[in-house]
Design a protein around this motif. Structure first.
Motif, PDB file in Angstrom:
ATOM      1  N   HIS A  25       0.842  -1.251  -0.101  1.00 49.73           N
ATOM      2  CA  HIS A  25       0.004  -0.075   0.150  1.00 49.73           C
ATOM      3  C   HIS A  25       0.775   1.292  -0.132  1.00 49.73           C
ATOM      4  CE1 HIS A  25      -3.092  -3.004   1.279  1.00 49.73           C
ATOM      5  NE2 HIS A  25      -3.670  -2.035   0.759  1.00 49.73           N
ATOM      6  N   PHE A  26       2.048   1.124   0.252  1.00 45.24           N
ATOM      7  CA  PHE A  26       3.042   2.342   0.216  1.00 45.24           C
ATOM      8  C   PHE A  26       4.002   2.194  -1.157  1.00 45.24           C
ATOM      9  CE2 PHE A  26       3.156   1.887   4.985  1.00 45.24           C
ATOM     10  CZ  PHE A  26       2.525   3.059   5.318  1.00 45.24           C
ATOM     11  N   ILE A  27       3.780   3.294  -1.803  1.00 46.03           N
ATOM     12  CA  ILE A  27       4.552   3.608  -3.037  1.00 46.03           C
ATOM     13  C   ILE A  27       5.382   4.794  -2.973  1.00 46.03           C
ATOM     14  CG2 ILE A  27       3.107   1.884  -4.537  1.00 46.03           C
ATOM     15  CD1 ILE A  27       1.860   4.401  -5.820  1.00 46.03           C
ATOM     16  N   GLY A  28       6.255   4.819  -3.771  1.00 49.81           N
ATOM     17  CA  GLY A  28       7.215   6.136  -3.659  1.00 49.81           C
ATOM     18  C   GLY A  28       7.782   6.438  -5.219  1.00 49.81           C
ATOM     19  N   ILE A  29       8.045   7.835  -5.235  1.00 49.05           N
ATOM     20  CA  ILE A  29       8.696   8.134  -6.735  1.00 49.05           C
ATOM     21  C   ILE A  29       9.459   9.401  -6.030  1.00 49.05           C
ATOM     22  CG2 ILE A  29       6.808   8.196  -8.213  1.00 49.05           C
ATOM     23  CD1 ILE A  29       6.309  10.871  -7.914  1.00 49.05           C
ATOM     24  N   ALA A  30      10.902   9.398  -6.529  1.00 53.00           N
ATOM     25  CA  ALA A  30      11.636  10.644  -6.169  1.00 53.00           C
ATOM     26  C   ALA A  30      12.094  11.248  -7.215  1.00 53.00           C
ATOM     27  CB  ALA A  30      12.861   9.545  -5.795  1.00 53.00           C
ATOM     28  N   GLN A  31      12.331  12.516  -7.123  1.00 57.04           N
ATOM     29  CA  GLN A  31      12.708  13.582  -8.048  1.00 57.04           C
ATOM     30  C   GLN A  31      14.220  13.472  -7.910  1.00 57.04           C
ATOM     31  OE1 GLN A  31       9.931  17.001  -8.940  1.00 57.04           O
ATOM     32  NE2 GLN A  31      10.174  17.285  -6.693  1.00 57.04           N
ATOM     33  N   SER A  32      14.461  13.969  -9.255  1.00 57.06           N
ATOM     34  CA  SER A  32      15.951  14.047  -9.457  1.00 57.06           C
ATOM     35  C   SER A  32      16.842  14.842  -8.679  1.00 57.06           C
ATOM     36  CB  SER A  32      16.482  14.297 -10.833  1.00 57.06           C
ATOM     37  OG  SER A  32      16.041  15.518 -11.309  1.00 57.06           O
ATOM     38  N   ARG A  33      16.384  15.958  -8.131  1.00 53.75           N
ATOM     39  CA  ARG A  33      16.872  16.844  -7.147  1.00 53.75           C
ATOM     40  C   ARG A  33      15.639  17.709  -6.431  1.00 53.75           C
ATOM     41  NH1 ARG A  33      18.796  22.324  -9.662  1.00 53.75           N
ATOM     42  NH2 ARG A  33      17.704  23.036  -7.734  1.00 53.75           N
ATOM     43  N   ASN A  34      16.117  18.593  -5.646  1.00 54.70           N
ATOM     44  CA  ASN A  34      14.961  19.363  -4.873  1.00 54.70           C
ATOM     45  C   ASN A  34      14.634  20.305  -5.852  1.00 54.70           C
ATOM     46  OD1 ASN A  34      14.887  21.859  -2.952  1.00 54.70           O
ATOM     47  ND2 ASN A  34      13.590  20.323  -2.173  1.00 54.70           N
ATOM     48  N   ARG A  35      13.305  20.238  -6.054  1.00 55.76           N
ATOM     49  CA  ARG A  35      12.396  21.318  -6.852  1.00 55.76           C
ATOM     50  C   ARG A  35      11.500  22.145  -6.076  1.00 55.76           C
ATOM     51  NH1 ARG A  35      13.867  20.358 -12.151  1.00 55.76           N
ATOM     52  NH2 ARG A  35      15.135  18.769 -12.459  1.00 55.76           N
TER      53      ARG A  35
ATOM     54  N   ILE B 107      11.268  16.111 -12.707  1.00 57.46           N
ATOM     55  CA  ILE B 107      12.006  14.975 -13.421  1.00 57.46           C
ATOM     56  C   ILE B 107      11.907  13.677 -12.317  1.00 57.46           C
ATOM     57  CG2 ILE B 107      13.927  13.993 -14.300  1.00 57.46           C
ATOM     58  CD1 ILE B 107      14.662  16.725 -15.268  1.00 57.46           C
ATOM     59  N   ILE B 108      11.397  12.793 -12.726  1.00 59.16           N
ATOM     60  CA  ILE B 108      11.260  11.648 -11.644  1.00 59.16           C
ATOM     61  C   ILE B 108      12.450  10.615 -12.031  1.00 59.16           C
ATOM     62  CG2 ILE B 108      10.169   9.316 -11.131  1.00 59.16           C
ATOM     63  CD1 ILE B 108       7.547  11.139 -11.648  1.00 59.16           C
ATOM     64  N   SER B 109      13.257  10.349 -10.971  1.00 56.10           N
ATOM     65  CA  SER B 109      14.565   9.754 -11.145  1.00 56.10           C
ATOM     66  C   SER B 109      14.241   8.247 -10.771  1.00 56.10           C
ATOM     67  CB  SER B 109      15.852  10.233 -10.527  1.00 56.10           C
ATOM     68  OG  SER B 109      15.620  10.305  -9.164  1.00 56.10           O
ATOM     69  N   ASP B 110      13.581   8.022  -9.810  1.00 55.52           N
ATOM     70  CA  ASP B 110      13.318   6.361  -9.484  1.00 55.52           C
ATOM     71  C   ASP B 110      11.897   6.448  -8.827  1.00 55.52           C
ATOM     72  OD1 ASP B 110      16.104   5.620  -9.110  1.00 55.52           O
ATOM     73  OD2 ASP B 110      16.604   7.363  -8.051  1.00 55.52           O
ATOM     74  N   ARG B 111      11.688   5.199  -8.844  1.00 55.17           N
ATOM     75  CA  ARG B 111      10.252   4.533  -8.159  1.00 55.17           C
ATOM     76  C   ARG B 111      10.279   3.407  -7.627  1.00 55.17           C
ATOM     77  NH1 ARG B 111       8.531   6.585 -13.528  1.00 55.17           N
ATOM     78  NH2 ARG B 111       6.660   8.004 -13.439  1.00 55.17           N
ATOM     79  N   THR B 112       9.379   3.101  -6.670  1.00 58.50           N
ATOM     80  CA  THR B 112       9.688   1.833  -5.980  1.00 58.50           C
ATOM     81  C   THR B 112       8.975   0.783  -6.503  1.00 58.50           C
ATOM     82  OG1 THR B 112       7.467   2.555  -4.675  1.00 58.50           O
ATOM     83  CG2 THR B 112       9.621   3.093  -3.847  1.00 58.50           C
TER      84      THR B 112
END
Length: 325
Positions: free
Chosen positions: A69-79, A309-314
């Motif tokens: 139920h937990f998912i995540g995305i990560a931005q390439s840098r702080n925006r 910009i999304i660099s990673d996903r779980t």
């Protein structure tokens, strides 16, 4: 009618201290809503890592491994907070029926989600979370925040008083919101422009559960300037009318100086001249600053750079994670 799929969108920046505390609270709320039959069991909690420098992303990855139920995305840098919220909403819009955006610090009352979902099931596409009072704020923050909302309203910007970024938006409204391409984001003023049936629910805001606030005065002022310049042209009009008034006053001063000279009553003096020069110089710099702020916004908009910009996903989605609009 099937229960709607809910995605709770949570922006995170350097939240390693508070995330392990609030994540179980969000999961419990998801369970309660599911058991009450208000949302589908396919609902998810979506964390958006906004370029954190601590262990926020590893914690999100661990949560995703422990519970689907937990998912995540990560931005390439702080925006910035607004871009992080937008990234989460755009990620969720095609995967759910409704979203709720909320900060992860535990200050916003998660129990208000029940009433938000009820309003959505009643036909509202957008539900704003509105603070009922500001007792936890300092006098300075309360005075400036309320004054800012009133200033925006005076400038013609459609905002919901005492509303931040705790809100419910349906996927239908989000798909229309995706057509807004501004780089300078002020979601509190942009969402009302979408339209659709909307309402508000009130809640009490609490103290931060753990960690430190990531919204100092500098960032608050930057967000305020973005809100004003992105949604209103009234400052430019004010510059025009102020310039017109100063021009009229200057014309009167010229007439007075000419008449005084002809009447032989003029007296050589530097004080009056210095005051006039300083005043006019200061006003010109102020006006140029206001105009420059708008020109700077135009400059950023016309370049058309991606807002996030999304660099990673779980999890694997089958989509290209490299770049988003």
């Amino acid at each position: 009618m099937a229960a709607p799929i809910l995605y709770i969108v949570i922006p995170c920046y350097n939240e390693e201290a508070v995330l392990p505390i609030t994540a179980p609270l969000f999961r419990e709320k998801l369970r309660q809503l599911t058991e009450a039959g208000k949302i589908s069991g396919d609902s998810r909690i979506l964390f958006v890592n906004d370029g954190s420098r601590d262990r926020t992303w590893p914690i999100i990855c661990d949560l995703a491994q422990q519970d689907p139920h937990f998912i995540g995305i990560a931005q390439s840098r702080n925006r910035g907070h607004q871009a992080a919220v937008l990234a989460g909403l755009m990620e969720a819009k095609d995967r759910c029926d409704v979203t709720i955006s909320i900060d992860c610090d535990g200050q916003d009352d998660i129990n208000a989600m029940d009433r938000m979902i009820d309003e959505y099931l009643g036909g509202c596409e957008i539900v704003y979370g509105v603070r009922s009072k500001r007792d936890t704020d300092t006098f300075f923050k309360r005075f400036t925040a309320e004054g800012f909302y009133k200033l925006l309203a005076w400038m013609g910007v459609e905002v919901v008083f005492n509303h931040a970024d705790y809100r419910l938006i349906s996927s239908r409204a989000l798909k229309e919101f995706a057509n807004f391409k501004e780089v300078n984001l002020y979601l509190r003023g942009m969402v009302p422009l979408v339209g659709f049936k909307s309402t508000s629910v009130s809640y009490e805001r609490h103290e931060r559960i753990a960690g430190e606030s990531h919204y100092p005065l500098r960032k608050m002022l930057a967000l305020a300037f973005d809100g004003i310049t992105s949604l209103s042209v009234k400052p430019i009009r004010m510059v025009f009318f102020a310039g017109l008034i100063i021009m009229l006053l200057s014309f009167i001063g010229i007439l007075w100086a000419v008449v005084a000279a002809f009447m032989g009553k003029s007296v050589a003096g530097w004080a009056s001249l210095a005051c006039i020069v300083c005043f006019m110089g200061g006003m010109q710099c102020l006006f140029l600053g206001v105009i420059g702020e708008y020109i700077g916004k135009i400059y950023l908009e016309v370049k058309g750079r991606p807002r996030y910009i999304i660099s990673d996903r779980t999890e694997a989605t089958g989509e290209d994670p490299a770049r988003q609009p």
